[in-house]
Design a protein around this motif. Structure first.
Motif, PDB file in Angstrom:
ATOM      1  N   ALA A 151       0.813  -1.283   0.100  1.00 33.88           N
ATOM      2  CA  ALA A 151      -0.237  -0.108   0.246  1.00 33.88           C
ATOM      3  C   ALA A 151       0.929   1.362   0.102  1.00 33.88           C
ATOM      4  CB  ALA A 151      -0.903  -0.073   0.952  1.00 33.88           C
ATOM      5  N   PRO A 152       0.394   2.244  -0.391  1.00 35.56           N
ATOM      6  CA  PRO A 152       1.170   3.589  -0.538  1.00 35.56           C
ATOM      7  C   PRO A 152       1.502   4.214   0.700  1.00 35.56           C
ATOM      8  CG  PRO A 152      -0.953   3.956  -1.404  1.00 35.56           C
ATOM      9  CD  PRO A 152      -0.910   2.626  -1.286  1.00 35.56           C
ATOM     10  N   THR A 153       2.705   4.538   0.966  1.00 37.33           N
ATOM     11  CA  THR A 153       3.081   5.069   2.168  1.00 37.33           C
ATOM     12  C   THR A 153       4.040   6.311   1.875  1.00 37.33           C
ATOM     13  OG1 THR A 153       3.052   3.135   3.566  1.00 37.33           O
ATOM     14  CG2 THR A 153       4.390   4.831   4.390  1.00 37.33           C
ATOM     15  N   ALA A 154       3.841   7.406   2.478  1.00 38.72           N
ATOM     16  CA  ALA A 154       4.594   8.564   2.305  1.00 38.72           C
ATOM     17  C   ALA A 154       5.221   9.061   3.415  1.00 38.72           C
ATOM     18  CB  ALA A 154       3.871   9.768   1.720  1.00 38.72           C
ATOM     19  N   VAL A 155       6.497   9.241   3.734  1.00 38.75           N
ATOM     20  CA  VAL A 155       7.271   9.779   4.786  1.00 38.75           C
ATOM     21  C   VAL A 155       7.744  11.252   4.541  1.00 38.75           C
ATOM     22  CG1 VAL A 155       9.382   9.541   6.241  1.00 38.75           C
ATOM     23  CG2 VAL A 155       7.981   7.462   5.376  1.00 38.75           C
ATOM     24  N   LEU A 156       7.101  12.147   5.224  1.00 40.53           N
ATOM     25  CA  LEU A 156       7.640  13.645   5.248  1.00 40.53           C
ATOM     26  C   LEU A 156       8.752  13.911   6.103  1.00 40.53           C
ATOM     27  CD1 LEU A 156       3.780  14.848   4.683  1.00 40.53           C
ATOM     28  CD2 LEU A 156       5.212  13.736   3.098  1.00 40.53           C
ATOM     29  N   VAL A 157       9.833  14.715   5.576  1.00 40.93           N
ATOM     30  CA  VAL A 157      10.796  15.138   6.516  1.00 40.93           C
ATOM     31  C   VAL A 157      11.042  16.500   6.319  1.00 40.93           C
ATOM     32  CG1 VAL A 157      13.212  14.564   6.504  1.00 40.93           C
ATOM     33  CG2 VAL A 157      11.758  12.734   5.551  1.00 40.93           C
ATOM     34  N   HIS A 158      11.165  17.163   7.626  1.00 42.40           N
ATOM     35  CA  HIS A 158      11.252  18.666   7.903  1.00 42.40           C
ATOM     36  C   HIS A 158      12.668  18.871   7.568  1.00 42.40           C
ATOM     37  CE1 HIS A 158      13.450  18.288  11.716  1.00 42.40           C
ATOM     38  NE2 HIS A 158      12.432  17.359  12.089  1.00 42.40           N
ATOM     39  N   GLY A 159      12.959  20.340   7.602  1.00 42.74           N
ATOM     40  CA  GLY A 159      14.051  20.897   7.452  1.00 42.74           C
ATOM     41  C   GLY A 159      14.767  21.271   8.731  1.00 42.74           C
ATOM     42  N   LEU A 160      15.984  22.083   8.565  1.00 47.50           N
ATOM     43  CA  LEU A 160      16.714  22.508   9.723  1.00 47.50           C
ATOM     44  C   LEU A 160      15.924  23.205  10.971  1.00 47.50           C
ATOM     45  CD1 LEU A 160      20.029  22.630  10.028  1.00 47.50           C
ATOM     46  CD2 LEU A 160      19.603  25.153   9.343  1.00 47.50           C
ATOM     47  N   GLY A 161      16.188  22.510  12.001  1.00 49.29           N
ATOM     48  CA  GLY A 161      15.710  22.922  13.434  1.00 49.29           C
ATOM     49  C   GLY A 161      14.430  22.966  13.311  1.00 49.29           C
ATOM     50  N   LEU A 162      13.694  22.360  12.686  1.00 49.10           N
ATOM     51  CA  LEU A 162      12.134  22.506  12.609  1.00 49.10           C
ATOM     52  C   LEU A 162      11.508  21.091  13.405  1.00 49.10           C
ATOM     53  CD1 LEU A 162      11.624  24.076   9.408  1.00 49.10           C
ATOM     54  CD2 LEU A 162      11.271  25.254  11.491  1.00 49.10           C
ATOM     55  N   SER A 163      10.225  21.000  13.196  1.00 48.25           N
ATOM     56  CA  SER A 163       9.531  19.778  13.484  1.00 48.25           C
ATOM     57  C   SER A 163       8.815  19.508  12.114  1.00 48.25           C
ATOM     58  CB  SER A 163       8.633  20.046  14.680  1.00 48.25           C
ATOM     59  OG  SER A 163       7.399  20.418  14.488  1.00 48.25           O
ATOM     60  N   GLY A 164       8.015  18.363  12.095  1.00 48.30           N
ATOM     61  CA  GLY A 164       7.037  18.138  11.474  1.00 48.30           C
ATOM     62  C   GLY A 164       5.712  18.576  11.243  1.00 48.30           C
ATOM     63  N   ARG A 165       5.507  19.527  12.424  1.00 48.04           N
ATOM     64  CA  ARG A 165       4.248  20.336  12.509  1.00 48.04           C
ATOM     65  C   ARG A 165       3.936  20.966  10.947  1.00 48.04           C
ATOM     66  NH1 ARG A 165       3.191  24.331  16.729  1.00 48.04           N
ATOM     67  NH2 ARG A 165       5.271  25.004  16.547  1.00 48.04           N
ATOM     68  N   TYR A 166       4.722  21.663  10.188  1.00 52.23           N
ATOM     69  CA  TYR A 166       4.428  22.342   9.097  1.00 52.23           C
ATOM     70  C   TYR A 166       4.138  21.509   8.064  1.00 52.23           C
ATOM     71  CZ  TYR A 166       9.181  22.114   7.123  1.00 52.23           C
ATOM     72  OH  TYR A 166      10.501  21.665   6.662  1.00 52.23           O
ATOM     73  N   PHE A 167       4.246  20.256   8.076  1.00 53.54           N
ATOM     74  CA  PHE A 167       3.794  19.270   6.929  1.00 53.54           C
ATOM     75  C   PHE A 167       2.319  18.769   7.318  1.00 53.54           C
ATOM     76  CE2 PHE A 167       8.409  18.250   5.533  1.00 53.54           C
ATOM     77  CZ  PHE A 167       7.929  18.255   4.202  1.00 53.54           C
ATOM     78  N   VAL A 168       1.665  19.395   8.406  1.00 54.26           N
ATOM     79  CA  VAL A 168       0.321  18.708   8.595  1.00 54.26           C
ATOM     80  C   VAL A 168      -0.641  19.081   7.478  1.00 54.26           C
ATOM     81  CG1 VAL A 168      -1.450  18.899  10.176  1.00 54.26           C
ATOM     82  CG2 VAL A 168       0.644  18.598  11.266  1.00 54.26           C
ATOM     83  N   PRO A 169      -0.609  20.228   7.015  1.00 54.49           N
ATOM     84  CA  PRO A 169      -1.485  20.613   5.893  1.00 54.49           C
ATOM     85  C   PRO A 169      -1.383  19.477   4.660  1.00 54.49           C
ATOM     86  CG  PRO A 169      -0.774  22.453   6.440  1.00 54.49           C
ATOM     87  CD  PRO A 169       0.028  21.590   7.309  1.00 54.49           C
ATOM     88  N   LEU A 170      -0.150  19.063   4.233  1.00 50.08           N
ATOM     89  CA  LEU A 170       0.075  18.311   3.155  1.00 50.08           C
ATOM     90  C   LEU A 170      -0.305  16.801   3.567  1.00 50.08           C
ATOM     91  CD1 LEU A 170       1.132  17.610   0.454  1.00 50.08           C
ATOM     92  CD2 LEU A 170       3.597  17.578   1.468  1.00 50.08           C
ATOM     93  N   ALA A 171       0.029  16.352   4.676  1.00 48.26           N
ATOM     94  CA  ALA A 171      -0.180  15.109   5.280  1.00 48.26           C
ATOM     95  C   ALA A 171      -1.685  15.010   5.150  1.00 48.26           C
ATOM     96  CB  ALA A 171       0.533  14.879   6.714  1.00 48.26           C
ATOM     97  N   ARG A 172      -2.393  15.855   5.737  1.00 45.72           N
ATOM     98  CA  ARG A 172      -3.798  15.530   5.709  1.00 45.72           C
ATOM     99  C   ARG A 172      -4.223  15.193   4.378  1.00 45.72           C
ATOM    100  NH1 ARG A 172      -5.049  20.086  10.415  1.00 45.72           N
ATOM    101  NH2 ARG A 172      -5.084  18.416  12.110  1.00 45.72           N
ATOM    102  N   ARG A 173      -3.953  16.133   3.278  1.00 43.43           N
ATOM    103  CA  ARG A 173      -4.523  16.018   1.792  1.00 43.43           C
ATOM    104  C   ARG A 173      -3.590  14.705   1.321  1.00 43.43           C
ATOM    105  NH1 ARG A 173      -4.509  20.700   3.686  1.00 43.43           N
ATOM    106  NH2 ARG A 173      -5.853  22.383   2.655  1.00 43.43           N
ATOM    107  N   LEU A 174      -2.978  14.025   1.415  1.00 45.22           N
ATOM    108  CA  LEU A 174      -2.234  12.972   1.096  1.00 45.22           C
ATOM    109  C   LEU A 174      -2.882  11.661   1.892  1.00 45.22           C
ATOM    110  CD1 LEU A 174       1.444  13.433   0.883  1.00 45.22           C
ATOM    111  CD2 LEU A 174      -0.073  13.635  -0.746  1.00 45.22           C
ATOM    112  N   ALA A 175      -3.322  11.948   3.179  1.00 48.64           N
ATOM    113  CA  ALA A 175      -3.969  10.681   3.758  1.00 48.64           C
ATOM    114  C   ALA A 175      -5.429  10.465   3.336  1.00 48.64           C
ATOM    115  CB  ALA A 175      -4.052  10.706   5.232  1.00 48.64           C
ATOM    116  N   ALA A 176      -6.164  11.718   2.963  1.00 51.73           N
ATOM    117  CA  ALA A 176      -7.414  11.658   2.485  1.00 51.73           C
ATOM    118  C   ALA A 176      -7.700  10.812   1.260  1.00 51.73           C
ATOM    119  CB  ALA A 176      -7.834  13.266   2.114  1.00 51.73           C
TER     120      ALA A 176
END
Length: 251
Positions: free
Chosen positions: A22-47
């Motif tokens: 099944a399709p799985t995506a792993v989203l990897v953040h940038g320097l000094g950050l967390s994964g929080r700023y990927f939440v909007p994209l993650a929700r759309r891919l999961a939908a």
């Protein structure tokens, strides 16, 4: 969304659990950050039915306890590979932003069996640019991003801490000056490089070079977006990723 420590890293999970085939995506953040700023994209891919995992990298934000010292890019990639093997039963689509692109390039070069494809969003840092010049570009980009993203980034930088941020920046600059392009040249998996048209950090010329170094790379732009296109234009970026995963996105 589920949030908890998994396989040693704080992880946000969206959609169904990862399963073989099944399709799985792993989203990897940038320097000094967390994964929080990927939440909007993650929700759309999961939908659309994908399993989506968004870790905080070791030493960063809520994965700060996972590393006593900030690991360099290769050690971070190896730690992410160990996390991946424990949580994902097969290769995944790796989606990364900024310095996260250096991490997933190292992972793909060193652990190719874990990678189905790569999406590099605003790859940084540009080889040869000083820390001061990179910082100036980051500051210029901040004025082009949504104010809510600036708030998320500032909170994450404070959570990671200034000393760890500085150590990560040194590691990233060394990697950009040497290993990054070598890692890109070893990547056989399909690779899509995406730039927001207003990105002050990753230039159009640099993005095209990154795409050209990968064996099966292509580049495209998101009109009107800046460095964090996945945050300001999640629908557009999700569409690009879905077409790319289906073999349709070539530019």
């Amino acid at each position: 969304m589920e949030q908890r420590v998994q396989a040693g890293l704080f992880t946000r999970s969206f959609g169904p659990p990862p399963r073989a085939g099944a399709p799985t995506a792993v989203l990897v953040h940038g320097l000094g950050l967390s994964g929080r700023y990927f939440v909007p994209l993650a929700r759309r891919l999961a939908a659309d039915g994908a399993a989506v995992l968004v870790p905080d990298l070791p030493g960063n934000a809520r994965s700060r306890p996972a590393a006593r010292r900030m690991p360099d890019v290769v050690r971070t990639a190896d730690a992410l590979a160990r996390w991946h093997r424990r949580l994902v039963p097969g290769p995944s689509l790796l989606v990364a932003n900024s310095v996260g692109c250096q991490v997933v390039a190292a992972l793909a070069a060193r652990h190719p069996c874990l990678v189905r494809g790569l999406v590099l969003l605003g790859p940084a840092l540009t080889p040869g640019a000083s820390a001061g010049r990179q910082g100036g570009r980051l500051l210029a980009d901040a004025f082009r991003e949504p104010p809510s993203l600036v708030g998320v980034a500032v909170a994450d930088y404070l959570s990671t801490g200034p000393f760890r941020f500085a150590a990560s920046l040194r590691h990233a600059l060394r990697d950009a000056a040497g290993a990054f392009e070598g890692h890109l040249a070893r990547i056989d998996a399909p690779t899509l490089v995406v730039r927001g048209s207003g990105d002050t950090i990753a230039s159009g010329a640099w993005v095209r070079r990154v795409a050209g170094l990968a064996a099966d790379g292509c580049a495209t732009e998101v009109p009107g977006a800046a460095h964090a296109a996945h945050y300001s234009a999640p629908d557009a970026v999700a569409g690009l990723i879905q077409r790319f995963a289906a073999g349709e996105e070539k530019a």
